[in-house]
Design a protein around this motif. Structure first.
Motif, PDB file in Angstrom:
ATOM      1  N   HIS A  75     -20.607  21.766  33.697  1.00 44.98           N
ATOM      2  CA  HIS A  75     -20.550  20.331  33.416  1.00 44.98           C
ATOM      3  C   HIS A  75     -20.044  20.079  31.997  1.00 44.98           C
ATOM      4  CE1 HIS A  75     -22.483  19.751  37.155  1.00 44.98           C
ATOM      5  NE2 HIS A  75     -23.739  19.863  36.763  1.00 44.98           N
ATOM      6  N   ARG A 118     -21.733  15.713  25.941  1.00 49.40           N
ATOM      7  CA  ARG A 118     -21.160  16.883  26.617  1.00 49.40           C
ATOM      8  C   ARG A 118     -19.670  17.019  26.350  1.00 49.40           C
ATOM      9  NH1 ARG A 118     -23.658  16.412  32.774  1.00 49.40           N
ATOM     10  NH2 ARG A 118     -25.834  16.074  32.174  1.00 49.40           N
ATOM     11  N   GLN A 167     -24.243  26.296  36.145  1.00 55.26           N
ATOM     12  CA  GLN A 167     -23.760  24.991  36.606  1.00 55.26           C
ATOM     13  C   GLN A 167     -23.686  23.979  35.464  1.00 55.26           C
ATOM     14  OE1 GLN A 167     -24.136  23.687  40.578  1.00 55.26           O
ATOM     15  NE2 GLN A 167     -25.484  22.001  39.990  1.00 55.26           N
ATOM     16  N   ASP A 168     -24.700  23.950  34.617  1.00 53.95           N
ATOM     17  CA  ASP A 168     -24.699  22.973  33.522  1.00 53.95           C
ATOM     18  C   ASP A 168     -23.642  23.309  32.470  1.00 53.95           C
ATOM     19  OD1 ASP A 168     -26.570  21.110  34.411  1.00 53.95           O
ATOM     20  OD2 ASP A 168     -28.248  22.337  33.756  1.00 53.95           O
ATOM     21  N   ASP A 182     -34.122  15.378  28.442  1.00 53.89           N
ATOM     22  CA  ASP A 182     -32.838  14.675  28.382  1.00 53.89           C
ATOM     23  C   ASP A 182     -32.626  14.039  27.010  1.00 53.89           C
ATOM     24  OD1 ASP A 182     -31.919  15.238  30.944  1.00 53.89           O
ATOM     25  OD2 ASP A 182     -32.887  13.495  31.827  1.00 53.89           O
ATOM     26  N   MET A 200     -26.622  19.390  25.647  1.00 52.70           N
ATOM     27  CA  MET A 200     -27.237  18.839  26.851  1.00 52.70           C
ATOM     28  C   MET A 200     -28.454  19.702  27.170  1.00 52.70           C
ATOM     29  SD  MET A 200     -24.667  20.170  29.894  1.00 52.70           S
ATOM     30  CE  MET A 200     -25.736  19.521  31.186  1.00 52.70           C
ATOM     31  N   ASP A 201     -29.311  19.210  28.060  1.00 54.89           N
ATOM     32  CA  ASP A 201     -30.395  20.075  28.492  1.00 54.89           C
ATOM     33  C   ASP A 201     -29.991  20.794  29.772  1.00 54.89           C
ATOM     34  OD1 ASP A 201     -30.765  18.020  30.407  1.00 54.89           O
ATOM     35  OD2 ASP A 201     -32.921  18.383  30.463  1.00 54.89           O
ATOM     36  N   ILE A 202     -30.628  21.924  30.021  1.00 55.59           N
ATOM     37  CA  ILE A 202     -30.320  22.753  31.189  1.00 55.59           C
ATOM     38  C   ILE A 202     -31.359  22.448  32.255  1.00 55.59           C
ATOM     39  CG2 ILE A 202     -29.982  25.102  32.039  1.00 55.59           C
ATOM     40  CD1 ILE A 202     -29.604  25.940  29.070  1.00 55.59           C
ATOM     41  N   SER A 203     -30.950  21.729  33.287  1.00 54.21           N
ATOM     42  CA  SER A 203     -31.886  21.365  34.345  1.00 54.21           C
ATOM     43  C   SER A 203     -31.458  21.888  35.712  1.00 54.21           C
ATOM     44  CB  SER A 203     -32.056  19.847  34.411  1.00 54.21           C
ATOM     45  OG  SER A 203     -30.810  19.200  34.596  1.00 54.21           O
ATOM     46  N   ASP A 204     -30.166  22.057  35.919  1.00 51.78           N
ATOM     47  CA  ASP A 204     -29.661  22.453  37.237  1.00 51.78           C
ATOM     48  C   ASP A 204     -29.201  23.900  37.292  1.00 51.78           C
ATOM     49  OD1 ASP A 204     -30.113  19.862  38.070  1.00 51.78           O
ATOM     50  OD2 ASP A 204     -28.072  19.206  37.660  1.00 51.78           O
ATOM     51  N   GLY A 209     -32.692  26.409  38.596  1.00 52.98           N
ATOM     52  CA  GLY A 209     -32.886  25.152  37.867  1.00 52.98           C
ATOM     53  C   GLY A 209     -34.212  25.086  37.149  1.00 52.98           C
TER      54      GLY A 209
END
Length: 319
Positions: free
Chosen positions: A221, A150, A217-218, A75, A209-213, A258
């Motif tokens: 966002h 973002r 989807q990210d 993050d 941003m970081d890709i976590s989900d 994710g």
């Protein structure tokens, strides 16, 4: 009356104190003290991990600790920040309160503290009658008004990602015995994400941003917050050799799964060469997968035959 240490404080002295950094005041007080450089802003992020939701009970204890820290460091990387320290809360069933368990847990943290130049500032330990629950708050710093957000992507920006996408989602399938992971590469990517710290892109990228989900989807966002759209090309999304060997039937898993903890960045065309130089300097791969459009709330992913892909779900949901 003998002034002996209570069990909680003995536990802190035996296992946690070795992780403490300068601002932690040797963990002898209830809060930490940090000096803040006036040229920087603090970046704060927190993540929680729950047994049998975010990790398996059978996972190596040191990996659980490392993943918890690395998710938060990712993050910070997503905002272009440098780590400063972290706070840790551990809530455990009684069977985990034993020397062997905590030695493994703190060994994992100590290893990553050295790797990422970060230390513990404080936290809390509590008893939980059911599942293991961890919460970690990471603090970072970034030059004032330079944090990647973002909401600042621009029409025409290229959409770039670091590393390879989908390995962790495939690693989860391997742990669930749904696919073979011959060399344990995918499983390792699930257990130990690689936070992409060190890339100096705050003067190059417009948004990040970081890709976590999940990638799809990210990206949604990011485009929503920037009030624009995006077009990406599935055949340009970087996949590991292990992911490629599984075949096209797992492409959707890679795009929507994710736990990647790679970075997503939007970079204007005139700064792409600078970004690639930075990629070479840090040895962190950067790949362009598409571009931002003026079609608000439109996210299109084309397959190799230029057909629009539709997904069963765009990514992971926390609730």
């Amino acid at each position: 009356m003998e002034n002996s240490l209570a069990p909680e404080f003995q536990f802190i002295r035996n296992y946690i104190k070795r992780l403490a950094g300068k601002g932690a005041l040797d963990l002898t007080d209830d809060a930490a003290l940090l000096s803040v450089d006036p040229a920087y802003e603090l970046v704060l992020t927190a993540d929680a991990m729950v047994e049998n939701v975010h990790f398996f009970t059978s996972d190596p204890v040191d990996f659980i600790a490392q993943k918890l820290l690395r998710c938060n460091l990712s993050d910070l990387a997503g905002m272009g920040a440098e780590p400063v320290g972290y706070l840790l809360t551990v809530s455990l069933p009684k069977h985990c309160f034993n020397p062997k368990w905590f030695e493994q847990f703190t060994n994992g943290l100590a290893k990553d503290q050295k790797m990422f130049n970060i230390s513990l500032l404080g936290g809390d330990t509590t008893y939980n009658p059911h599942n293991m629950v961890f919460s970690l708050t990471a603090l970072g710093k970034v030059k004032k008004n330079k944090a990647l957000r973002r909401n600042n992507a621009k029409v025409g920006d290229g959409i770039w990602v670091t590393g390879t996408i989908g390995d962790a989602a495939l690693g989860l399938l391997a742990l669930q015995n749904e696919i073979n992971d011959v060399d344990d590469f995918l499983t390792q990517r699930y257990h130990l994400p690689q936070p992409r710290l060190g890339l100096q892109l705050t003067d190059i990228a417009n948004a990040g941003m970081d890709i976590s989900d999940g990638l799809i989807q990210d990206l949604g966002h990011l485009t929503r917050e920037s009030q624009l759209g995006a077009i990406i090309f599935a055949n340009q999304v970087p996949l590991s050799n292990q992911a490629k060997q599984l075949g096209s039937e797992y492409l959707e898993t890679c795009l929507t799964g994710g736990d990647d903890y790679e970075l997503m960045l939007t970079i204007p065309k005139e700064k792409e060469d600078q970004a690639l130089i930075e990629s070479q300097r840090t040895n962190i791969p950067l790949t362009k997968i598409g571009y931002c459009t003026d079609k608000r709330n439109s996210l299109i992913c084309y397959d190799k035959d230029k057909n629009i892909m539709n997904f069963k779900q765009n990514g992971w949901s926390h609730i």
